[in-house]
Scaffold this motif. Structure first.
Motif, short mmCIF file in Angstrom:
data_model
loop_
_atom_site.label_atom_id
_atom_site.label_comp_id
_atom_site.label_asym_id
_atom_site.label_seq_id
_atom_site.Cartn_x
_atom_site.Cartn_y
_atom_site.Cartn_z
N SER A 142 0.82 -1.20 0.00
CA SER A 142 0.00 0.00 0.00
C SER A 142 0.85 1.25 0.00
N LEU A 143 0.26 2.36 -0.39
CA LEU A 143 0.97 3.63 -0.38
C LEU A 143 1.27 4.10 1.03
N CYS A 144 0.44 3.70 2.00
CA CYS A 144 0.71 4.07 3.38
C CYS A 144 2.04 3.49 3.85
N GLN A 145 2.42 2.37 3.27
CA GLN A 145 3.66 1.69 3.66
C GLN A 145 4.87 2.19 2.88
N ALA A 146 4.66 3.17 2.01
CA ALA A 146 5.73 3.62 1.10
C ALA A 146 7.04 3.98 1.79
N LYS A 187 4.47 -0.04 20.65
CA LYS A 187 4.39 1.39 20.92
C LYS A 187 4.65 2.18 19.64
N GLY A 188 3.94 3.29 19.50
CA GLY A 188 4.20 4.20 18.40
C GLY A 188 5.48 4.96 18.65
N THR A 189 6.21 5.27 17.58
CA THR A 189 7.45 6.04 17.72
C THR A 189 7.51 7.26 16.81
N THR A 190 6.68 7.33 15.77
CA THR A 190 6.64 8.54 14.94
C THR A 190 5.38 8.56 14.10
N GLY A 191 4.86 9.76 13.86
CA GLY A 191 3.84 9.94 12.84
C GLY A 191 4.50 9.91 11.48
N VAL A 192 3.82 9.33 10.50
CA VAL A 192 4.43 9.10 9.18
C VAL A 192 3.87 10.05 8.13
N HIS A 193 2.54 10.13 8.01
CA HIS A 193 1.94 11.00 6.99
C HIS A 193 0.48 11.24 7.30
N PHE A 194 -0.15 12.11 6.49
CA PHE A 194 -1.55 12.48 6.63
C PHE A 194 -2.36 11.84 5.50
N GLY A 195 -3.69 11.98 5.57
CA GLY A 195 -4.52 11.59 4.43
C GLY A 195 -5.04 10.18 4.45
N CYS A 196 -5.41 9.66 3.28
CA CYS A 196 -5.76 8.24 3.03
C CYS A 196 -7.24 7.91 2.93
N VAL A 197 -8.13 8.69 3.55
CA VAL A 197 -9.55 8.33 3.58
C VAL A 197 -10.37 9.49 3.03
N ARG A 198 -11.41 9.15 2.27
CA ARG A 198 -12.29 10.20 1.74
C ARG A 198 -13.73 9.74 1.72
N VAL A 220 -27.20 4.60 -1.88
CA VAL A 220 -26.70 5.40 -0.75
C VAL A 220 -26.48 6.83 -1.23
N ASP A 221 -26.36 7.75 -0.28
CA ASP A 221 -26.18 9.16 -0.61
C ASP A 221 -24.72 9.58 -0.65
N ALA A 222 -23.87 8.82 0.01
CA ALA A 222 -22.43 9.09 0.04
C ALA A 222 -21.73 7.78 0.36
N ILE A 223 -20.46 7.70 0.04
CA ILE A 223 -19.68 6.52 0.38
C ILE A 223 -18.36 6.97 1.01
N VAL A 224 -17.80 6.11 1.83
CA VAL A 224 -16.51 6.37 2.45
C VAL A 224 -15.56 5.28 2.00
N MET A 225 -14.41 5.70 1.45
CA MET A 225 -13.47 4.74 0.89
C MET A 225 -12.04 5.13 1.24
N THR A 226 -11.21 4.12 1.33
CA THR A 226 -9.78 4.36 1.47
C THR A 226 -9.16 4.49 0.08
N ASP A 227 -8.06 5.19 0.02
CA ASP A 227 -7.34 5.34 -1.24
C ASP A 227 -6.46 4.12 -1.49
N LEU A 260 -1.22 11.17 -5.33
CA LEU A 260 -1.65 10.77 -4.00
C LEU A 260 -0.53 10.96 -2.98
N LEU A 261 0.67 10.57 -3.35
CA LEU A 261 1.80 10.73 -2.44
C LEU A 261 2.01 12.21 -2.09
N LYS A 262 1.83 13.08 -3.08
CA LYS A 262 1.93 14.52 -2.81
C LYS A 262 0.89 14.97 -1.80
N SER A 263 -0.33 14.48 -1.96
CA SER A 263 -1.43 14.94 -1.12
C SER A 263 -1.29 14.47 0.32
#
Length: 342
Positions: free
Chosen positions: A50-54, A112-123, A193-200, A287-290
């Motif tokens: 996944s791109l989250c694992q980039a 344990k968590g040790t660092t934040g990596v990035h933002f985004g991913c869900v819309r 449905v009126d809206a959907i929620v998806m991961t990138d 996506l990586l830019k965003s």
């Protein structure tokens, strides 16, 4: 109306969000300091395609692990068994989605968590003629989700809570409709449905191909674009035995993140050419830019605290003190400074 092959392929090829866990609440204090050298011959780094694992892939390919004295073994893990991989010691670290980790945290997974990596991913997205402009317009609407415990569901529940819209059993002001992940765009198009929620990237591709419009994008929406979606987690056992190596590992992942921020096109090309992910190079570069891969130790901690508070307030986890919870779920290396440049 059938879903395009491109959307189906993206859904099948990229398991963007693994349902992972962090350290259990009640795991008090820091692991004992280790005198071990940073060099560890066989660090087992868990990943999903996944791109989250980039940052993992970039750190490996650019030699950031080896620069830190680490000889990593990349271990592919399935989202359904990611927690078990961490708990059993099959892997020493993973990158995981924060909002989906709070419940496993309470269940005591020793990480344990040790660092934040990035933002985004869900819309959350909708049809342009729906009349839905933002999250508060979802009140009384049907929201398509891939599962009631899915990543997207957790995020939209938090977003609705922020707007004062009920999402608890005793005050439910929206209707969640479970739809097969690959069929969510079709359900929206047909009016089921009126809206959907998806991961990138599936959500991104569906939005682009079908002309849908965003209601919420955690990479760009106010209140979300500054909260880390994904953290690096390291097992307590590894921290206790190899503290210097865990610190070096965190630095290598931060370098991988920063490289992506500075070179998104090159990173996207690398991921596809090395077959870590399948997809369109240009779309993945966008996506990586965003996602704003700006790593931050403090940001990773703050994200856990924010998610824990929301889920506790919603009753989706047992009641907790968010600060105490985050303190027990996170590890700050003495004297560590975020990587600011390569």
């Amino acid at each position: 109306m059938m879903i395009s092959g491109k959307v189906k392929a993206a859904a099948a090829a990229v398991a963007l969000f693994s349902v992972l866990g962090l350290a259990g609440c009640g795991e008090s204090g820091k692991p004992a300091a280790s005198t071990a050298a940073a060099k560890v011959d066989n660090v087992k780094v868990g990943y999903s395609p996944s791109l989250c694992q980039a940052p993992i892939f970039v750190a490996y390919e650019k030699g950031y692990f080896k620069d830190a004295g680490l000889d990593p073994e990349l271990v592919k893990v399935d989202g359904a068994t990611a927690n078990e991989s961490l708990g059993s010691g099959k892997v020493d670290m993973e990158i995981t989605l924060v909002s989906k980790t709070i419940h496993p945290l309470q269940n005591g997974l020793p990480v344990k968590g040790t660092t934040g990596v990035h933002f985004g991913c869900v819309r959350a997205i909708t049809r342009p003629d729906s009349g839905i402009k933002d999250v508060k317009d979802l009140k009384g609407k049907r929201i398509g989700v891939a599962g009631l415990a899915d990543t997207g569901t957790v995020i939209i529940q938090r977003a609705l809570k922020h707007e004062g819209i009920g999402v608890t059993p005793d005050n439910m002001e929206v209707e969640f409709v479970v739809v097969d992940r690959n069929s969510l765009p079709q359900a929206l198009s047909s009016g089921q449905v009126d809206a959907i929620v998806m991961t990138d990237p599936v959500g991104y591709i569906a939005q682009k191909e079908y002309g849908y419009v965003p209601v919420l994008d955690t990479a760009t929406s106010k209140g979300w674009k500054d909260e880390y979606c994904c953290d690096l987690v390291v097992t307590n056992q590894f921290l206790e035995k190899n503290q210097a190596a865990a610190k070096a590992l965190t630095e290598a992942i931060q370098k991988g993140s920063l490289y992506i921020k500075q070179h998104p096109e090159e990173a996207a090309k690398m991921l596809i050419e090395k077959k870590y992910v399948n997809g369109d190079e240009k779309e993945y570069a966008e996506l990586l830019k965003s996602y704003n891969y700006t790593p931050s130790v403090q940001g990773g901690y703050d994200a856990i605290k924010a998610a824990a508070k929301d889920l506790s307030d919603l009753g989706l986890v047992n009641q907790l003190d968010a600060k105490e919870f985050a303190d027990n779920a996170y590890y700050f290396f003495d004297g560590y400074q975020d990587v600011k440049s390569l």
